[in-house]
Design an enzyme around this catalytic site. Structure first.
Site, short mmCIF file in Angstrom:
data_model
loop_
_atom_site.label_atom_id
_atom_site.label_comp_id
_atom_site.label_asym_id
_atom_site.label_seq_id
_atom_site.Cartn_x
_atom_site.Cartn_y
_atom_site.Cartn_z
N ARG A 77 0.86 -1.20 0.00
CA ARG A 77 0.00 0.00 0.00
C ARG A 77 0.89 1.24 0.00
O ARG A 77 1.77 1.37 0.85
CB ARG A 77 -0.90 -0.01 1.24
CG ARG A 77 -1.69 1.25 1.41
CD ARG A 77 -2.66 1.24 2.58
NE ARG A 77 -3.31 2.52 2.64
CZ ARG A 77 -3.16 3.41 3.62
NH1 ARG A 77 -2.45 3.12 4.68
NH2 ARG A 77 -3.75 4.58 3.54
N HIS A 121 -2.67 11.25 0.87
CA HIS A 121 -2.11 11.01 2.19
C HIS A 121 -1.48 12.33 2.64
O HIS A 121 -0.27 12.43 2.84
CB HIS A 121 -1.10 9.85 2.14
CG HIS A 121 -0.79 9.22 3.45
ND1 HIS A 121 -1.00 7.88 3.72
CD2 HIS A 121 -0.28 9.72 4.59
CE1 HIS A 121 -0.62 7.59 4.95
NE2 HIS A 121 -0.17 8.71 5.51
N GLU A 166 -7.01 8.79 6.42
CA GLU A 166 -7.18 9.45 7.71
C GLU A 166 -7.62 10.91 7.58
O GLU A 166 -6.91 11.83 8.03
CB GLU A 166 -5.89 9.34 8.53
CG GLU A 166 -5.44 7.92 8.77
CD GLU A 166 -4.21 7.82 9.69
OE1 GLU A 166 -3.62 8.86 10.03
OE2 GLU A 166 -3.88 6.68 10.09
#
Ligand code: IFM
Length: 438
Positions: A77, A121, A166
């Site tokens: 990942r 990210h 997140e």
């Protein structure tokens, strides 16, 4: 502990993210991101470092893919740096930037490793931040365009595409506490950004679905259980609010099409401005849910607050080691929502031990045991990605905190497998063979 068995077709992986490992900050036409800017501001990063070189993965990806191969994992990942493939976050694509991910994906496929791509990210192109960043609703559409292009180019070769990693961190640490880029300290902005992140997820899902590619599509959320420190009504109320503000705040819109009442009431005047139809865009089927788990929230209304007991100790981040929270979290999610297959997309620990990191082995094994408990309880968990493959740039902690199962000597860029890497390799082999793993 020795007879932990995960399902035979369980997917084993390791994870990283672009800014934390790639370096090559301005190479081949890459634009700057908000993390480049943030690192250049004095006092933001504890050790004064930045991501300009990091693990130099941009140049060393072949060596890193060989390491991934040597571990015997099924999957890797990683994330794509938006500013590498679209320097301004809008307009022209940077073919040289896409070329890097093309080569990385090819190298993984040649070794029989599944690529799992994350689009965001945390490294927003600075050019978009200059126009308001995630506070500007238009950024959601920019993100959807980027997602569509990524799905178009890679959707037949990667196993999955996650929109965000997140979003809780981007919203709250990036815009509420100022701990992360872009460094805003504005609670109302944090809530509005969380809505825009969710909206951008929904728009990106639609845009990628329209590409009709085989890659599984989903999102990665960091989650925790919230435990009251005592039986007092005040601690219970605090725990319920914490869970509503963090876990349900992202899960409810995606899986129920509404924000949780308790958190909305709490936000009051800071509640987000929601456009007509936004929640329908956000509430649409996912192929998978990525769950990142590191610790639980321990909720005490007393002053000073009671501290978590930390019966199993703390990691080098100071985070309580609490593996049972993983099974409790998954069972709670399973009870409350109708969920797609789940992947644990991150779990691991920071440790200062350079080589013989027994504590990391114990940490991972205890969390895998918790995972087995959740699966036995009916939760459909399909895979586990250990965070992280390499020691890397740990955001505002710089290079001082090491999450890797592979040690990186930043002066020489030499990679050395820690005991945890060798253990993980053997564990995976044993699980595949149906043997009890040590
Ligand atoms: O390093 C981070 C990662 O980027 C996101 N999840 C938590 C990790 C450890 O802090």
């Amino acid at each position: 502990m020795n007879d932990i068995r995960l399902p035979p077709d369980f997917l084993w992986g390791v994870a990283t993210s672009a800014f934390q490992i790639e370096g090559a900050q301005r190479e081949d036409g890459k634009g700057l991101s908000i993390w480049d800017t943030f690192c250049s501001q004095p006092g933001r990063i504890k050790d004064g470092s930045d991501g300009s070189v990091a693990c130099d993965h941009y140049h060393r990806y072949r060596e890193d893919v060989d390491i991934i191969d040597s571990l015997g994992v099924d999957a890797y990942r990683f994330s794509m740096a938006w500013a590498r493939v679209q320097p301004d976050g809008r307009g022209a694509w940077n073919e040289a930037g896409f070329g890097f991910y093309d080569r990385l994906i090819d190298a993984l496929l040649e070794k029989g490793k599944q690529p799992h791509l994350t689009l965001y990210h945390w490294d927003l192109p600075q050019a978009l931040q200059d126009e308001g960043g995630w506070l500007n609703r238009d950024t959601c559409q920019r993100f959807a365009d980027y997602a569509q292009e990524a799905a178009h180019r890679f959707g037949t070769r990667v196993a999955s595409i996650a929109t965000h990693n997140e979003p809780w961190c981007t919203a709250n640490l990036g815009h509420g506490t100022g701990q992360f880029a872009p460094g805003l300290r504005d609670p109302a902005a944090a809530v509005q950004v969380s809505h825009h992140l969710l909206l951008s997820h929904g728009l990106a899902m639609r845009a990628m679905r329209a590409q009709n590619q085989p890659a599984a599509l989903g999102i990665v959320l960091n989650q925790w259980t919230a435990d009251p420190a005592t039986d007092s009504a005040a601690d219970h109320a605090l725990a319920a609010l914490e869970y509503a503000r963090s876990v349900q705040w992202f899960m409810d819109p995606i899986f129920k099409g509404r924000y949780p009442e308790l958190a909305l009431r709490h936000h009051g005047a800071h509640a987000p401005r929601i456009g007509a139809g936004d929640l329908e865009v956000i509430h649409q089927p996912l192929d998978f849910l990525g769950v990142n788990y590191y610790f639980r929230a321990y909720c005490s209304a007393e002053q000073p607050p009671r501290q978590a007991p930390c019966a199993l100790g703390r990691t080098d981040m100071g985070w309580e080691i609490y593996p049972q929270g993983l099974s409790e979290l998954l069972l709670a999610l399973h009870a409350e929502y109708t969920l797609p297959p789940i992947y644990i997309t991150e779990n691991g620990m920071a440790s200062a031990t350079p080589r013989h990191d027994r504590e990391r082995i114990d940490y991972v094994r205890a969390h895998l045991a918790a995972l087995a408990t959740a699966i036995a309880g009916g939760v459909d968990v399909r895979g586990y990605f250990l965070w992280s493959l390499l020691d890397n740039f740990e955001w505002d902690s710089g290079y001082a905190k090491r999450f890797g199962i592979v040690h990186v000597d930043y002066a020489t860029q030499q990679r050395t497998l820690k005991d945890s890497a060798l253990w993980y390799r053997d564990w995976i082999a044993a699980q595949r063979a149906g043997r009890a793993a040590a």
